[in-house]
Design an enzyme around this catalytic site. Structure first.
Site, PDB file in Angstrom:
ATOM      1  N   GLU A  54      -5.576   7.089  -1.318  1.00  0.00           N
ATOM      2  CA  GLU A  54      -5.485   5.930  -0.432  1.00  0.00           C
ATOM      3  C   GLU A  54      -6.311   4.762  -0.972  1.00  0.00           C
ATOM      4  O   GLU A  54      -5.918   3.593  -0.829  1.00  0.00           O
ATOM      5  CB  GLU A  54      -5.962   6.303   0.973  1.00  0.00           C
ATOM      6  CG  GLU A  54      -5.115   7.351   1.679  1.00  0.00           C
ATOM      7  CD  GLU A  54      -3.700   6.880   1.961  1.00  0.00           C
ATOM      8  OE1 GLU A  54      -3.477   5.653   2.012  1.00  0.00           O
ATOM      9  OE2 GLU A  54      -2.814   7.736   2.122  1.00  0.00           O
TER      10      GLU A  54
ATOM     11  N   HIS B 144       0.839  -1.206   0.000  1.00  0.00           N
ATOM     12  CA  HIS B 144       0.000   0.000   0.000  1.00  0.00           C
ATOM     13  C   HIS B 144       0.872   1.254   0.000  1.00  0.00           C
ATOM     14  O   HIS B 144       0.638   2.191  -0.779  1.00  0.00           O
ATOM     15  CB  HIS B 144      -0.922  -0.013   1.224  1.00  0.00           C
ATOM     16  CG  HIS B 144      -1.629   1.280   1.464  1.00  0.00           C
ATOM     17  ND1 HIS B 144      -2.928   1.499   1.059  1.00  0.00           N
ATOM     18  CD2 HIS B 144      -1.213   2.430   2.068  1.00  0.00           C
ATOM     19  CE1 HIS B 144      -3.279   2.731   1.396  1.00  0.00           C
ATOM     20  NE2 HIS B 144      -2.255   3.306   2.010  1.00  0.00           N
ATOM     21  N   GLU B 145       1.878   1.284   0.880  1.00  0.00           N
ATOM     22  CA  GLU B 145       2.739   2.464   0.965  1.00  0.00           C
ATOM     23  C   GLU B 145       3.556   2.636  -0.314  1.00  0.00           C
ATOM     24  O   GLU B 145       3.786   3.765  -0.762  1.00  0.00           O
ATOM     25  CB  GLU B 145       3.671   2.341   2.174  1.00  0.00           C
ATOM     26  CG  GLU B 145       2.963   2.317   3.519  1.00  0.00           C
ATOM     27  CD  GLU B 145       2.100   3.543   3.766  1.00  0.00           C
ATOM     28  OE1 GLU B 145       2.461   4.626   3.258  1.00  0.00           O
ATOM     29  OE2 GLU B 145       1.069   3.424   4.438  1.00  0.00           O
TER      30      GLU B 145
ATOM     31  N   HIS C 106       1.947   4.582  -3.243  1.00  0.00           N
ATOM     32  CA  HIS C 106       2.043   6.047  -3.259  1.00  0.00           C
ATOM     33  C   HIS C 106       3.268   6.496  -4.057  1.00  0.00           C
ATOM     34  O   HIS C 106       3.227   7.511  -4.755  1.00  0.00           O
ATOM     35  CB  HIS C 106       2.124   6.586  -1.833  1.00  0.00           C
ATOM     36  CG  HIS C 106       0.870   6.373  -1.033  1.00  0.00           C
ATOM     37  ND1 HIS C 106      -0.371   6.774  -1.481  1.00  0.00           N
ATOM     38  CD2 HIS C 106       0.663   5.807   0.182  1.00  0.00           C
ATOM     39  CE1 HIS C 106      -1.287   6.470  -0.576  1.00  0.00           C
ATOM     40  NE2 HIS C 106      -0.684   5.869   0.432  1.00  0.00           N
TER      41      HIS C 106
END
Length: 436
Positions: free
Chosen positions: A358, A278-279, A282
């Site tokens: 997100e 997930h990170e 970004h």
């Protein structure tokens, strides 16, 4: 006139606080919609009755403190102007030294100290609340150390800002906001570059991840995502909090993948890999640079509006504020108040963009790891560790949430699961067995 303005401001704040209390404790509905009851997003399926009660209590009080804190800053800066404290700070600075930079430093020190002391009770209440509900494990001494670091870091940055800002204003009273905005570009990039290696270590110790097997898995994900990372860093947060977190920070050669040790202690490898994917999303989707661009655009608009509002306010109430013009450093509390007000007003828009990013990152992570069960379990653990509301009230979501709600995040993962099963069924592929 000044006394009347101060009374009205205090009364407005009290009425606002009572309205927010009524909204959060009596009017707002955070119950789960019927169609989600019994699903993986239903907190009753992964929290016990005591945790459900604590989650509701903690969230309501924490949300109230949030909505009280920012307007309190506006009130404090407003009263500093009205009662003549800004004038007094400026006088003390002039009596202490004749050096202009020294006078600015002394003025900013007294302003920062007074604002800090005025907001300290609310900050302490927030800390005490976290301790009471076992979110924070930090001792008072450790918390005060972080508070003092915050004070001096903010003081140093504010001194730089004031020195440059008032130099620009005295050079160009009409277009200072444009030149100030142009300088925010390198300043913001510089802060992002030095934060991982200069600022963050002031608060916590960072060291390479001890679990080398897990680090190899994370770096493999990073390689697939095209992230030039050589190490994963672990930070000792267990002595301060029971909450969970992980992030990718910095830009260029100072980019870092960071895991809180609480996350390592409470989640298994599949769950941690989902969070890291997930990170990494970004980075892959360049959300950091999109965020910088958005921040710079909002800063341009914000500085322009601040210039216009300050000139109007000083023309109208300059005598009550005891300032002679926008070039007068005694007007700096007005600058801070207006900028904070505009930032708060813009937060629904910035939060909306953040929630979209997100959501994209969640989608990227689940497609990269292909572990929907681990993803759902991760969100459930995050909810439990932070005593978060799965379905927060509307105003809380709009003004506080830079992430989708847990209801939205978990339900989207479940939709992904259903979609995958349907695809596999249509292709004649046996669906994998899921162990609950």
């Amino acid at each position: 006139m000044a006394r009347k303005m101060g009374f009205i401001a205090v009364l407005a704040y009290v009425i606002y606080g009572l309205l927010m209390y009524w909204y959060l404790f009596y009017l707002a509905d955070s119950s789960l919609p019927f169609e989600f009851q019994g699903s993986s997003a239903d907190p009753a399926t992964f929290l016990n009755s005591r945790e459900l009660m604590l989650s509701t209590e903690y969230s309501q009080i924490r949300n109230l403190l949030f909505f009280l804190s920012t307007p309190l800053e506006w009130l404090i800066y407003f009263l500093i102007l009205l009662v003549g404290l800004s004038k007094a700070f400026h006088k003390w600075a002039g009596e202490t030294t004749k050096n202009k930079l020294g006078q600015g430093a002394i003025y900013i020190f007294w302003l920062s100290l007074f604002a800090y002391l005025a907001t300290f009770p609310l900050s302490y209440l927030s800390y005490h609340l976290s301790r009471t509900y076992n979110i924070s494990t930090q001792s008072f001494g450790s918390w005060m150390k972080d508070e003092l670091i915050d004070f001096w870091v903010n003081f140093a940055m504010m001194l730089v800002i004031v020195s440059v800002l008032y130099w620009l204003i005295n050079k160009s009273k009409r277009f200072w906001w444009i030149f100030a905005w142009l300088l925010t570009v390198p300043f913001s990039l510089f802060l992002m570059f030095v934060q991982p290696v200069v600022i963050d270590p002031l608060y916590n110790d960072f060291y390479p991840l001890k679990n080398k097997e897990l680090e190899a898995k994370i770096l493999d994900l990073a390689s697939q995502a095209g992230i030039p990372a050589e190490h994963v860093f672990e930070v000792n947060m267990a002595e301060k909090t029971n909450a969970l977190n992980a992030y990718v920070t910095g830009i260029g050669s100072n980019s870092r993948i960071v895991l809180w040790d609480t996350t390592l202690n409470k989640l298994n490898d599949d769950q941690i890999l989902f969070i890291m994917a997930h990170e990494m999303a970004h980075y892959v989707e360049k959300h950091i640079y999109i965020g910088i661009a958005g921040y710079l655009l909002l800063s341009l608009v914000g500085l322009y509006l601040t210039s216009r509002i300050m000139n109007w306010a000083i023309r109208k109430w300059g005598t009550e504020f005891k300032v002679s013009g926008i070039h007068d450093i005694r007007a700096f509390p007005l600058f801070l108040m207006i900028l904070s007000l505009l930032a708060f007003t813009a937060s629904p828009l910035s939060n909306f963009v953040s929630r979209y990013q997100e959501t994209r990152a969640d989608r990227y992570a689940i497609e990269m790891t292909e572990q929907p069960e681990a993803a759902i379990a991760t969100f459930q653990e995050l909810t439990k560790a932070g005593l978060s509301q799965v379905n927060p009230p509307f105003l809380v979501k709009v003004f506080r949430y830079g992430h989708p709600t847990m209801l939205e995040r978990i339900s989207r993962i479940e939709e992904y699961q259903i979609s995958q099963r349907n695809n596999e069924a249509s292709e004649g592929i046996p669906a994998p067995e899921i162990n609950d």
